[in-house]
Design an enzyme around this catalytic site. Structure first.
Site, mmCIF file in Angstrom:
data_model
loop_
_atom_site.group_PDB
_atom_site.id
_atom_site.type_symbol
_atom_site.label_atom_id
_atom_site.label_comp_id
_atom_site.label_asym_id
_atom_site.label_seq_id
_atom_site.Cartn_x
_atom_site.Cartn_y
_atom_site.Cartn_z
ATOM 1 C CG LEU A 62 11.068 25.296 41.840
ATOM 2 C CD1 LEU A 62 11.285 24.739 43.241
ATOM 3 C CD2 LEU A 62 11.129 26.821 41.860
ATOM 4 C CB SER A 63 7.720 23.342 41.522
ATOM 5 O OG SER A 63 6.374 23.172 41.867
#
Length: 376
Positions: free
Chosen positions: A154-155
């Site tokens: 994520l991210s």
């Protein structure tokens, strides 16, 4: 996504400052960490990126398992991201192992993987090499299938997942990037902020050339399959990054510009590109109206995970979908692993012989004292 290295980090844009302040107000600790579910991976190599490693193996481990490498986002720990996303609980159901590399505040005060530092995303250096060493150690020590190793994040963890796929394409069969960025789209903090905001992203040709220069073409001639996830209202890593990463991967894998088919199911718009053998090589999943985070479904069929900062209950389980895209979760298997407080925290992982120092009773006690803050 928030990051810092050194004393000359520029000020955060106002919308990012407000966003991060809301996540971290009142506590220095990442959201709920059921640390007892994960076990430490120790002595996994030279570890040039100075990362920590944790793993989970189901009690009823099959003879040969797939491995999923899961990379958390900024301000998160490995255990917090696992609790939110539900990866280790899904591993119990589907029979695969999970590896959780973890960032330290010494490397990055905000616990972001350093996807924007060239030496940390090179094939033979920094954090990317540390993650490779963890994977290679897991493959040596545990009954894993080397042909079924996957990576997701994520991210900042998503950007690092893209770096792993570019720098070690022979190691991974597939990957998934959630709210991440293209490989090598930035080389310092100011460039990283601009890229996150969709400004001055390199063109598709340049992105493909940078990825090709990261490692030799896979021996099979086939790049890992890739699943991309993006909220259409993401104000932290804007949707232009998902489009740029899709273009980078199409160029690497030799796919057409236009998808082979596209569908809309409620809030999820999905575009799919097929390779020359008719297999799904790339998918782009856009979640209508979603901000920055991992798409979750916490109740009902396909529920998996717990809502939290960056873990967004939008009625879509990216964890289940990605597992099926990887081919490690049977589509016919019913999944309902949503929020049930206390259930996940009470479980204990199976520890294969020789997997790490946690197989020794003294180390178990020492680790418990450290987690309680009674030993440093």
């Amino acid at each position: 996504m928030r990051f810092s290295r050194g004393s000359r980090t520029p000020a955060l844009p106002d919308h990012l400052s407000r966003f991060i302040a809301g996540l971290t107000a009142g506590s220095d600790a990442p959201f709920g960490s059921p640390a007892g579910r994960l076990q430490p991976l120790e002595a996994f190599g030279t570890n040039p990126g100075a990362l920590a490693g944790h793993f989970y193996v189901p009690r009823s481990a099959p003879a040969t398992m797939p491995l999923v490498v899961v990379l958390h986002g900024c301000t998160q720990s490995a255990a917090a991201f696992d609790r939110g996303s539900g990866w280790s609980r899904l591993a119990d159901l589907a029979g695969f192992a999970v590896l959780f590399p973890e960032q330290s505040r010494e490397n990055n005060p905000n616990l972001c993987f350093n996807w924007f530092v060239p030496q940390d995303i090179a094939r033979d250096g920094g954090e990317a090499q540390s993650i490779r060493q963890m994977v290679e150690t897991m493959l040596r020590r545990m009954p894993l299938d080397p042909a079924r190793v996957f990576v997701t994040g994520l991210s900042a963890g998503g950007a690092m997942a893209a770096a792993m796929l570019a720098t070690a394409p022979d190691l991974f069969a597939g990957g998934a990037v959630i709210a991440g960025l293209p490989y090598a789209c930035a080389a310092n903090v100011p460039q990283a902020f601009r890229a996150m905001n969709g400004e001055r992203l390199p063109g598709a040709f340049e992105l493909v050339e940078r990825a090709r220069a990261a490692a030799d073409r896979p021996a099979s001639g086939r790049y890992p399959r890739l699943s991309l996830w993006q909220g259409t209202m993401d104000r932290t890593v804007v949707p232009a990054n998902a489009e740029a990463l899709a273009a980078q991967w199409r160029g690497l894998a030799g796919l057409a510009d236009a998808p082979d088919h596209a569908t809309i199911d409620g809030r999820l718009a999905r575009s799919v590109w097929l390779d020359g053998e008719g297999r799904q090589a790339l998918e782009l999943c856009l979640v209508e109206g979603m901000d920055h985070g991992t798409p979750l479904k916490t109740m009902g069929p396909d529920a998996c995970g717990v809502a939290a900062p960056f873990m967004l209950d939008v009625g879509i389980s990216s964890t289940c979908h990605i597992s099926r895209f990887f081919g490690i979760l049977d589509p016919s298997v019913a999944v309902d692993l949503g929020s049930r407080p206390g259930a996940a925290e009470e479980e204990t992982a199976f520890i294969p012989p020789g997997a790490g120092a946690m197989s020794q009773p003294g180390a178990v006690i020492e680790n418990a004292l450290r987690k309680a803050g009674l030993l440093r």
